[in-house]
Scaffold this motif. Sequence first.
Motif, PDB file in Angstrom:
ATOM      1  N   ILE A 159      -1.243  -4.862   6.267  1.00 26.47           N
ATOM      2  CA  ILE A 159      -1.726  -3.998   5.182  1.00 26.47           C
ATOM      3  C   ILE A 159      -3.148  -4.377   4.789  1.00 26.47           C
ATOM      4  O   ILE A 159      -3.990  -3.505   4.531  1.00 26.47           O
ATOM      5  N   ALA A 160      -3.431  -5.678   4.753  1.00 25.04           N
ATOM      6  CA  ALA A 160      -4.800  -6.125   4.448  1.00 25.04           C
ATOM      7  C   ALA A 160      -5.774  -5.636   5.513  1.00 25.04           C
ATOM      8  O   ALA A 160      -6.905  -5.231   5.205  1.00 25.04           O
ATOM      9  N   ILE A 161      -5.353  -5.654   6.775  1.00 23.90           N
ATOM     10  CA  ILE A 161      -6.193  -5.135   7.864  1.00 23.90           C
ATOM     11  C   ILE A 161      -6.434  -3.635   7.676  1.00 23.90           C
ATOM     12  O   ILE A 161      -7.542  -3.135   7.898  1.00 23.90           O
ATOM     13  N   VAL A 162      -5.389  -2.906   7.254  1.00 23.06           N
ATOM     14  CA  VAL A 162      -5.521  -1.461   7.000  1.00 23.06           C
ATOM     15  C   VAL A 162      -6.573  -1.209   5.931  1.00 23.06           C
ATOM     16  O   VAL A 162      -7.455  -0.340   6.085  1.00 23.06           O
ATOM     17  N   ILE A 163      -6.504  -1.947   4.828  1.00 22.11           N
ATOM     18  CA  ILE A 163      -7.468  -1.762   3.745  1.00 22.11           C
ATOM     19  C   ILE A 163      -8.879  -2.071   4.230  1.00 22.11           C
ATOM     20  O   ILE A 163      -9.836  -1.353   3.926  1.00 22.11           O
ATOM     21  N   GLY A 164      -9.015  -3.133   5.021  1.00 19.41           N
ATOM     22  CA  GLY A 164     -10.327  -3.472   5.568  1.00 19.41           C
ATOM     23  C   GLY A 164     -10.839  -2.419   6.530  1.00 19.41           C
ATOM     24  O   GLY A 164     -12.038  -2.099   6.549  1.00 19.41           O
ATOM     25  N   SER A 165      -9.947  -1.852   7.333  1.00 21.41           N
ATOM     26  CA  SER A 165     -10.374  -0.851   8.315  1.00 21.41           C
ATOM     27  C   SER A 165     -10.912   0.402   7.640  1.00 21.41           C
ATOM     28  O   SER A 165     -11.795   1.080   8.181  1.00 21.41           O
TER      29      SER A 165
ATOM     30  N   PRO B 233      -5.577  -6.592  -4.987  1.00 21.18           N
ATOM     31  CA  PRO B 233      -4.761  -7.497  -5.805  1.00 21.18           C
ATOM     32  C   PRO B 233      -3.268  -7.149  -5.814  1.00 21.18           C
ATOM     33  O   PRO B 233      -2.449  -7.962  -6.248  1.00 21.18           O
ATOM     34  N   PHE B 234      -2.924  -5.947  -5.321  1.00 21.03           N
ATOM     35  CA  PHE B 234      -1.536  -5.486  -5.393  1.00 21.03           C
ATOM     36  C   PHE B 234      -0.926  -5.277  -4.005  1.00 21.03           C
ATOM     37  O   PHE B 234      -0.066  -4.415  -3.823  1.00 21.03           O
ATOM     38  N   ILE B 235      -1.371  -6.074  -3.028  1.00 22.62           N
ATOM     39  CA  ILE B 235      -0.837  -5.938  -1.672  1.00 22.62           C
ATOM     40  C   ILE B 235       0.661  -6.220  -1.638  1.00 22.62           C
ATOM     41  O   ILE B 235       1.415  -5.542  -0.936  1.00 22.62           O
ATOM     42  N   ASP B 236       1.120  -7.211  -2.398  1.00 30.05           N
ATOM     43  CA  ASP B 236       2.559  -7.529  -2.422  1.00 30.05           C
ATOM     44  C   ASP B 236       3.369  -6.358  -2.962  1.00 30.05           C
ATOM     45  O   ASP B 236       4.444  -6.036  -2.436  1.00 30.05           O
ATOM     46  N   GLN B 237       2.868  -5.716  -4.018  1.00 26.83           N
ATOM     47  CA  GLN B 237       3.569  -4.551  -4.570  1.00 26.83           C
ATOM     48  C   GLN B 237       3.540  -3.377  -3.592  1.00 26.83           C
ATOM     49  O   GLN B 237       4.529  -2.640  -3.451  1.00 26.83           O
ATOM     50  N   LEU B 238       2.391  -3.212  -2.896  1.00 26.56           N
ATOM     51  CA  LEU B 238       2.289  -2.149  -1.888  1.00 26.56           C
ATOM     52  C   LEU B 238       3.251  -2.415  -0.744  1.00 26.56           C
ATOM     53  O   LEU B 238       3.885  -1.484  -0.215  1.00 26.56           O
ATOM     54  N   LEU B 239       3.398  -3.681  -0.373  1.00 27.27           N
ATOM     55  CA  LEU B 239       4.353  -4.060   0.672  1.00 27.27           C
ATOM     56  C   LEU B 239       5.772  -3.727   0.247  1.00 27.27           C
ATOM     57  O   LEU B 239       6.549  -3.149   1.026  1.00 27.27           O
ATOM     58  N   HIS B 240       6.125  -4.071  -0.985  1.00 24.96           N
ATOM     59  CA  HIS B 240       7.488  -3.798  -1.473  1.00 24.96           C
ATOM     60  C   HIS B 240       7.768  -2.300  -1.484  1.00 24.96           C
ATOM     61  O   HIS B 240       8.850  -1.864  -1.069  1.00 24.96           O
ATOM     62  N   LEU B 241       6.801  -1.512  -1.928  1.00 29.15           N
ATOM     63  CA  LEU B 241       6.993  -0.060  -1.980  1.00 29.15           C
ATOM     64  C   LEU B 241       7.137   0.518  -0.576  1.00 29.15           C
ATOM     65  O   LEU B 241       7.998   1.386  -0.341  1.00 29.15           O
TER      66      LEU B 241
ATOM     67  N   THR C  11      -0.812   5.401   4.024  1.00 26.93           N
ATOM     68  CA  THR C  11      -0.710   6.721   3.394  1.00 26.93           C
ATOM     69  C   THR C  11      -0.785   6.606   1.879  1.00 26.93           C
ATOM     70  O   THR C  11      -1.501   7.372   1.222  1.00 26.93           O
ATOM     71  N   ILE C  12      -0.063   5.650   1.316  1.00 29.38           N
ATOM     72  CA  ILE C  12      -0.099   5.448  -0.138  1.00 29.38           C
ATOM     73  C   ILE C  12      -1.516   5.084  -0.579  1.00 29.38           C
ATOM     74  O   ILE C  12      -2.038   5.631  -1.555  1.00 29.38           O
ATOM     75  N   PHE C  13      -2.139   4.162   0.144  1.00 32.40           N
ATOM     76  CA  PHE C  13      -3.488   3.713  -0.196  1.00 32.40           C
ATOM     77  C   PHE C  13      -4.468   4.881  -0.205  1.00 32.40           C
ATOM     78  O   PHE C  13      -5.236   5.064  -1.165  1.00 32.40           O
ATOM     79  N   ASN C  14      -4.443   5.685   0.834  1.00 30.91           N
ATOM     80  CA  ASN C  14      -5.417   6.769   0.948  1.00 30.91           C
ATOM     81  C   ASN C  14      -5.173   7.886  -0.054  1.00 30.91           C
ATOM     82  O   ASN C  14      -6.108   8.406  -0.659  1.00 30.91           O
ATOM     83  N   ILE C  15      -3.912   8.265  -0.240  1.00 29.25           N
ATOM     84  CA  ILE C  15      -3.609   9.357  -1.175  1.00 29.25           C
ATOM     85  C   ILE C  15      -3.925   8.945  -2.606  1.00 29.25           C
ATOM     86  O   ILE C  15      -4.577   9.689  -3.354  1.00 29.25           O
ATOM     87  N   VAL C  16      -3.477   7.758  -3.013  1.00 29.46           N
ATOM     88  CA  VAL C  16      -3.722   7.305  -4.394  1.00 29.46           C
ATOM     89  C   VAL C  16      -5.220   7.141  -4.648  1.00 29.46           C
ATOM     90  O   VAL C  16      -5.729   7.539  -5.706  1.00 29.46           O
ATOM     91  N   SER C  17      -5.944   6.576  -3.680  1.00 25.97           N
ATOM     92  CA  SER C  17      -7.394   6.391  -3.846  1.00 25.97           C
ATOM     93  C   SER C  17      -8.096   7.737  -4.032  1.00 25.97           C
ATOM     94  O   SER C  17      -8.964   7.893  -4.911  1.00 25.97           O
ATOM     95  N   SER C  18      -7.730   8.720  -3.206  1.00 26.75           N
ATOM     96  CA  SER C  18      -8.385  10.027  -3.285  1.00 26.75           C
ATOM     97  C   SER C  18      -8.029  10.771  -4.561  1.00 26.75           C
ATOM     98  O   SER C  18      -8.903  11.354  -5.224  1.00 26.75           O
TER      99      SER C  18
END
Length: 321
Positions: A228-234, A273-281, A298-305
């Motif tokens: 997930i951290a790699i995804v955010i960095g990418s 800061p919420f990678i653990d919560q994103l992982l759980h979800l 998908t969650i990261f991109n949709i929520v960010s936009s």
Amino acid sequence: MLQDIILPLIGGLAIFLFGMKTMEFALHLWAGPYLQRALHRFTKTPVHGMVFSSLMTAAMQSSTAITVIAIGLVNAGLVTFPRTLGIILGTNIGTCLTTELIGLNITHYALPLLLGSITAWMWGVIADDIIPNIVPRIQHWWKPLQYASIATGGFSLILLGMEWMKKISEPLQERGMFSWFLERSQESLLWALLAGIIITALVHSSAAIIAMAMGLAATGALPVAVGIAIVIGSNIGTCFTAIIASIGGSRSGQFVAWSHVVLNVGGALLFYPFIDQLLHLSQLMSGQEAGQIARAQTIFNIVSSVAALPLCYLPVWKRLR
């Protein structure tokens, strides 16, 4: 090391990128003639632009292509900078389709898909030469069939490339290279974030890096949190292509590129800061490691936009033309 790690990695990545470019090329030939007119027509508000851009990015499988086209339209004076804000938000949402499809774990269909697409393309070429002379009314059917079969073949190559890249997981574990990276990542996930940024900037394909992380996670070689951290960095790394495309263009074109940077860097700052919560979800949404990484993206991109959408309506943007 050459045979077990480097060749499978380079070969798998080459097949993956070739598949991505093949699919992008076919879909661009199919939709490209209508894209610029449609972007101008359906981007009157940020919401309209975001929805339309999401659909077009999902269809063309290239957020970079839509972003670069938007920069070109702004540089040419055909679209104003405020209209592109919704487009940028939509590209991040539409790009999730590739990883979601990969996350379905359908790699065993890759070869049948490739053979089927080649067969369909051959019939399309034959029909395009013969049938119009017999039944002129249906001559416009065969070009879309050819483009669709090429795009399907490209997707099958993406799956084959991902399957090939999975082969490096055991050699990496045996040689301790991955253990070193995982130890650093357990100390701080910033290592994985930086890896995603740097490799994506070099390869110019966030989908390739995310697919590699999904493949390694599926074999158990990579923890999902690191993936997930790699995804955010990418998502940050993919901005470099837009910045390069804006060099030498108008000020408004550069604004488009930097708005892409602000969106992805802002999203990274919000979610890191919420990678653990994103992982759980993501674990609640999928029981497979690769699927969890796809859901997280998908969650990261949709929520960010969606979170950034209200900012697109600020009056200040109307003065930046």
